[in-house]
Design a protein around this motif. Sequence first.
Motif, PDB file in Angstrom:
ATOM      1  N   TRP A  30       0.841  -1.186   0.000  1.00 50.72           N
ATOM      2  CA  TRP A  30       0.000   0.000   0.000  1.00 50.72           C
ATOM      3  C   TRP A  30       0.878   1.239   0.000  1.00 50.72           C
ATOM      4  CZ3 TRP A  30      -1.700   3.127   4.624  1.00 50.72           C
ATOM      5  CH2 TRP A  30      -2.684   4.069   4.277  1.00 50.72           C
ATOM      6  N   LYS A  31       0.645   2.100  -0.989  1.00 46.25           N
ATOM      7  CA  LYS A  31       1.383   3.349  -1.072  1.00 46.25           C
ATOM      8  C   LYS A  31       0.383   4.497  -1.011  1.00 46.25           C
ATOM      9  CE  LYS A  31       5.148   1.322  -3.739  1.00 46.25           C
ATOM     10  NZ  LYS A  31       5.924   1.343  -5.003  1.00 46.25           N
ATOM     11  N   PRO A  32       0.153   5.011   0.186  1.00 47.56           N
ATOM     12  CA  PRO A  32      -0.870   6.062   0.345  1.00 47.56           C
ATOM     13  C   PRO A  32      -0.584   7.268  -0.530  1.00 47.56           C
ATOM     14  CG  PRO A  32       0.510   5.895   2.297  1.00 47.56           C
ATOM     15  CD  PRO A  32       0.841   4.720   1.454  1.00 47.56           C
ATOM     16  N   LYS A  33      -1.660   7.821  -1.070  1.00 47.25           N
ATOM     17  CA  LYS A  33      -1.543   8.959  -1.998  1.00 47.25           C
ATOM     18  C   LYS A  33      -1.807  10.294  -1.313  1.00 47.25           C
ATOM     19  CE  LYS A  33      -1.030   6.170  -5.586  1.00 47.25           C
ATOM     20  NZ  LYS A  33      -1.203   4.859  -4.940  1.00 47.25           N
ATOM     21  N   LYS A  34      -2.147  10.268  -0.035  1.00 43.39           N
ATOM     22  CA  LYS A  34      -2.434  11.509   0.689  1.00 43.39           C
ATOM     23  C   LYS A  34      -2.120  11.281   2.170  1.00 43.39           C
ATOM     24  CE  LYS A  34      -7.323  10.348   1.397  1.00 43.39           C
ATOM     25  NZ  LYS A  34      -8.725  10.762   1.193  1.00 43.39           N
ATOM     26  N   PRO A  35      -2.081  12.338   2.983  1.00 37.01           N
ATOM     27  CA  PRO A  35      -1.797  12.176   4.415  1.00 37.01           C
ATOM     28  C   PRO A  35      -2.813  11.282   5.112  1.00 37.01           C
ATOM     29  CG  PRO A  35      -1.534  14.464   3.773  1.00 37.01           C
ATOM     30  CD  PRO A  35      -2.152  13.759   2.597  1.00 37.01           C
ATOM     31  N   ILE A  36      -2.351  10.621   6.174  1.00 37.01           N
ATOM     32  CA  ILE A  36      -3.178   9.724   6.982  1.00 37.01           C
ATOM     33  C   ILE A  36      -3.540  10.456   8.271  1.00 37.01           C
ATOM     34  CG2 ILE A  36      -3.154   7.544   8.281  1.00 37.01           C
ATOM     35  CD1 ILE A  36      -0.881   6.777   6.105  1.00 37.01           C
ATOM     36  N   THR A  37      -4.738  10.229   8.743  1.00 43.45           N
ATOM     37  CA  THR A  37      -5.188  10.849   9.996  1.00 43.45           C
ATOM     38  C   THR A  37      -5.305   9.798  11.086  1.00 43.45           C
ATOM     39  OG1 THR A  37      -6.439  12.590   8.864  1.00 43.45           O
ATOM     40  CG2 THR A  37      -7.060  12.102  11.138  1.00 43.45           C
ATOM     41  N   ILE A  38      -4.711  10.076  12.244  1.00 46.36           N
ATOM     42  CA  ILE A  38      -4.926   9.236  13.427  1.00 46.36           C
ATOM     43  C   ILE A  38      -5.712  10.064  14.441  1.00 46.36           C
ATOM     44  CG2 ILE A  38      -3.922   7.913  15.314  1.00 46.36           C
ATOM     45  CD1 ILE A  38      -1.485   7.403  13.657  1.00 46.36           C
ATOM     46  N   ILE A  39      -6.905   9.603  14.750  1.00 43.06           N
ATOM     47  CA  ILE A  39      -7.729  10.281  15.753  1.00 43.06           C
ATOM     48  C   ILE A  39      -7.353   9.741  17.128  1.00 43.06           C
ATOM     49  CG2 ILE A  39     -10.061  10.705  16.600  1.00 43.06           C
ATOM     50  CD1 ILE A  39     -11.040  10.283  13.709  1.00 43.06           C
ATOM     51  N   VAL A  40      -6.736  10.582  17.949  1.00 41.97           N
ATOM     52  CA  VAL A  40      -6.429  10.227  19.333  1.00 41.97           C
ATOM     53  C   VAL A  40      -7.627  10.653  20.178  1.00 41.97           C
ATOM     54  CG1 VAL A  40      -4.968  10.747  21.326  1.00 41.97           C
ATOM     55  CG2 VAL A  40      -3.929  10.360  19.081  1.00 41.97           C
ATOM     56  N   PRO A  41      -8.364   9.693  20.745  1.00 41.90           N
ATOM     57  CA  PRO A  41      -9.612  10.046  21.430  1.00 41.90           C
ATOM     58  C   PRO A  41      -9.430  10.521  22.866  1.00 41.90           C
ATOM     59  CG  PRO A  41      -9.354   7.679  21.420  1.00 41.90           C
ATOM     60  CD  PRO A  41      -8.173   8.232  20.674  1.00 41.90           C
ATOM     61  N   TRP A  42      -8.270  11.061  23.147  1.00 45.13           N
ATOM     62  CA  TRP A  42      -7.959  11.618  24.467  1.00 45.13           C
ATOM     63  C   TRP A  42      -7.227  12.941  24.277  1.00 45.13           C
ATOM     64  CZ3 TRP A  42     -10.130   9.045  28.458  1.00 45.13           C
ATOM     65  CH2 TRP A  42     -10.460   7.694  28.267  1.00 45.13           C
ATOM     66  N   ALA A  43      -7.070  13.683  25.353  1.00 45.32           N
ATOM     67  CA  ALA A  43      -6.436  15.001  25.285  1.00 45.32           C
ATOM     68  C   ALA A  43      -4.949  14.900  24.956  1.00 45.32           C
ATOM     69  CB  ALA A  43      -6.628  15.738  26.614  1.00 45.32           C
ATOM     70  N   ALA A  44      -4.410  15.982  24.453  1.00 51.39           N
ATOM     71  CA  ALA A  44      -2.989  16.062  24.137  1.00 51.39           C
ATOM     72  C   ALA A  44      -2.155  15.902  25.410  1.00 51.39           C
ATOM     73  CB  ALA A  44      -2.676  17.394  23.476  1.00 51.39           C
ATOM     74  N   GLY A  45      -1.015  15.250  25.280  1.00 58.48           N
ATOM     75  CA  GLY A  45      -0.093  15.093  26.394  1.00 58.48           C
ATOM     76  C   GLY A  45      -0.283  13.847  27.212  1.00 58.48           C
ATOM     77  N   GLY A  46      -1.377  13.105  26.985  1.00 58.68           N
ATOM     78  CA  GLY A  46      -1.624  11.882  27.736  1.00 58.68           C
ATOM     79  C   GLY A  46      -0.872  10.691  27.162  1.00 58.68           C
ATOM     80  N   SER A  47      -1.096   9.525  27.738  1.00 57.22           N
ATOM     81  CA  SER A  47      -0.375   8.321  27.347  1.00 57.22           C
ATOM     82  C   SER A  47      -0.617   7.949  25.888  1.00 57.22           C
ATOM     83  CB  SER A  47      -0.790   7.158  28.248  1.00 57.22           C
ATOM     84  OG  SER A  47      -2.199   7.010  28.251  1.00 57.22           O
ATOM     85  N   THR A  48      -1.875   7.980  25.445  1.00 59.78           N
ATOM     86  CA  THR A  48      -2.184   7.642  24.057  1.00 59.78           C
ATOM     87  C   THR A  48      -1.550   8.642  23.110  1.00 59.78           C
ATOM     88  OG1 THR A  48      -4.279   6.609  24.678  1.00 59.78           O
ATOM     89  CG2 THR A  48      -4.039   7.286  22.390  1.00 59.78           C
ATOM     90  N   LEU A 207      -1.438   6.533  34.357  1.00 61.17           N
ATOM     91  CA  LEU A 207      -0.311   5.712  33.905  1.00 61.17           C
ATOM     92  C   LEU A 207       1.038   6.366  34.182  1.00 61.17           C
ATOM     93  CD1 LEU A 207      -2.174   4.859  30.662  1.00 61.17           C
ATOM     94  CD2 LEU A 207      -1.342   3.090  32.224  1.00 61.17           C
ATOM     95  N   SER A 208       2.052   5.527  34.316  1.00 61.88           N
ATOM     96  CA  SER A 208       3.408   6.014  34.590  1.00 61.88           C
ATOM     97  C   SER A 208       3.857   7.028  33.547  1.00 61.88           C
ATOM     98  CB  SER A 208       4.382   4.832  34.604  1.00 61.88           C
ATOM     99  OG  SER A 208       4.333   4.120  33.373  1.00 61.88           O
ATOM    100  N   VAL A 209       3.499   6.794  32.290  1.00 64.89           N
ATOM    101  CA  VAL A 209       3.891   7.686  31.199  1.00 64.89           C
ATOM    102  C   VAL A 209       3.371   9.097  31.429  1.00 64.89           C
ATOM    103  CG1 VAL A 209       3.510   8.147  28.739  1.00 64.89           C
ATOM    104  CG2 VAL A 209       4.105   5.840  29.496  1.00 64.89           C
ATOM    105  N   GLU A 210       2.209   9.209  32.026  1.00 64.31           N
ATOM    106  CA  GLU A 210       1.586  10.507  32.256  1.00 64.31           C
ATOM    107  C   GLU A 210       2.083  11.174  33.531  1.00 64.31           C
ATOM    108  OE1 GLU A 210      -2.640   9.239  30.149  1.00 64.31           O
ATOM    109  OE2 GLU A 210      -2.221   8.686  32.218  1.00 64.31           O
ATOM    110  N   GLU A 211       2.550  10.393  34.479  1.00 65.71           N
ATOM    111  CA  GLU A 211       2.961  10.934  35.775  1.00 65.71           C
ATOM    112  C   GLU A 211       4.457  11.212  35.879  1.00 65.71           C
ATOM    113  OE1 GLU A 211       1.634   8.480  38.964  1.00 65.71           O
ATOM    114  OE2 GLU A 211      -0.436   8.391  38.277  1.00 65.71           O
ATOM    115  N   VAL A 212       5.243  10.613  34.983  1.00 64.09           N
ATOM    116  CA  VAL A 212       6.690  10.575  35.169  1.00 64.09           C
ATOM    117  C   VAL A 212       7.330  11.957  35.330  1.00 64.09           C
ATOM    118  CG1 VAL A 212       7.105  10.430  32.669  1.00 64.09           C
ATOM    119  CG2 VAL A 212       8.841   9.619  34.263  1.00 64.09           C
ATOM    120  N   ASP A 213       6.921  12.940  34.550  1.00 64.77           N
ATOM    121  CA  ASP A 213       7.547  14.267  34.637  1.00 64.77           C
ATOM    122  C   ASP A 213       7.327  14.900  36.007  1.00 64.77           C
ATOM    123  OD1 ASP A 213       8.525  14.188  32.039  1.00 64.77           O
ATOM    124  OD2 ASP A 213       6.713  15.052  31.184  1.00 64.77           O
ATOM    125  N   MET A 214       6.115  14.773  36.537  1.00 62.14           N
ATOM    126  CA  MET A 214       5.811  15.362  37.838  1.00 62.14           C
ATOM    127  C   MET A 214       6.430  14.566  38.986  1.00 62.14           C
ATOM    128  SD  MET A 214       4.406  18.127  37.212  1.00 62.14           S
ATOM    129  CE  MET A 214       3.865  18.890  35.683  1.00 62.14           C
TER     130      MET A 214
END
Length: 338
Positions: A30-48, A207-214
Amino acid sequence: MKKILIVVLAFTFIASMALAEKKEAVEGVWKPKKPITIIVPWAAGGSTDQSTRVTAGELEGPLGQKIVIVNQPGASGSVGTKSCLDAPRDGYTWTAGAVKDLGTYKVQGLLDTTLDDWHLFLNVAMAQVVAVNVNTPYKTFDDLLKAFKEKPGQITVATAGVNSAGHTAIELIKKYAGIEYKHVTYDGGNPAVIACVAGETEVVTQLSVEEVDMLRAGKLRALAVLTEKPLELKDYGTIPPITKWIPDFKVAPIYFGIFVPKGVPDEVISTLGNLWDTVIKKSQKIKDFASERGAVFDPSWGDEAYRKAFPMVQIDAWLKYDAGQAVINPEEIGIPRP
């Protein structure tokens, strides 16, 4: 003569293009002909959001297209996930998150979908960490358990909402320790962590990924990790396992990844599967992300991904059912009791 030559060249070009497309389809490329969109169903900065952005960056080069991340939080991840389901099945719209969320939406009545509707491409596994604001008096998990029992329903706990990893964590603790708590929800793991740091709540169980900086900044104090073994967090220290205080506590890894709805062209899935085997499983950037953020690097896809992620789907689905938070019996959609 000139017109004949032009016609011949045109037919030759068209024929060569058709052969190339046929070869591409046969080989499953598969050779995509246009940009792909990934919908992250959570807020920016979280684990996902974090894990998806790192993984997308590793896929852009081999695919030859930009991957656009769109954050669409709401209803415990089900709003953004539905947007992906409703999009054309042409391979250009994916979603992401924790498999346990995807597998329990229907149990909770949030979204009419099950794991059978999706192709799973996993990147890392993450664990929840019970952490507290550093100004609270709780120095150990035992201190916190005593406070929960002495003040039932009064200790505030921040999570990213019902169905989030943080909510699953505190509900499991409630089940095994017999405690009550005051639930305070936010639109993502990162907002929940920030709220605890700001003193809006005493506890956060994301999750650890979200807490690690603090944790590293000294704004949060980690009391326990929901695993059977200690978590060694770089530049912070060792976080003891919850089984130190609750020996019969049953845990399973929470796997994260990218999800593609079934019904897309076969070559989309075969190409992604090949990239998982040749790129993602060898990605130093994702390995570094996992090491830095307290996650486990463990990419897989297809049937292997399903087998790895399903145990936590079972735990979470039946946890919600036993707590009266489900609208259907998990067995009705193929989730047996663990």
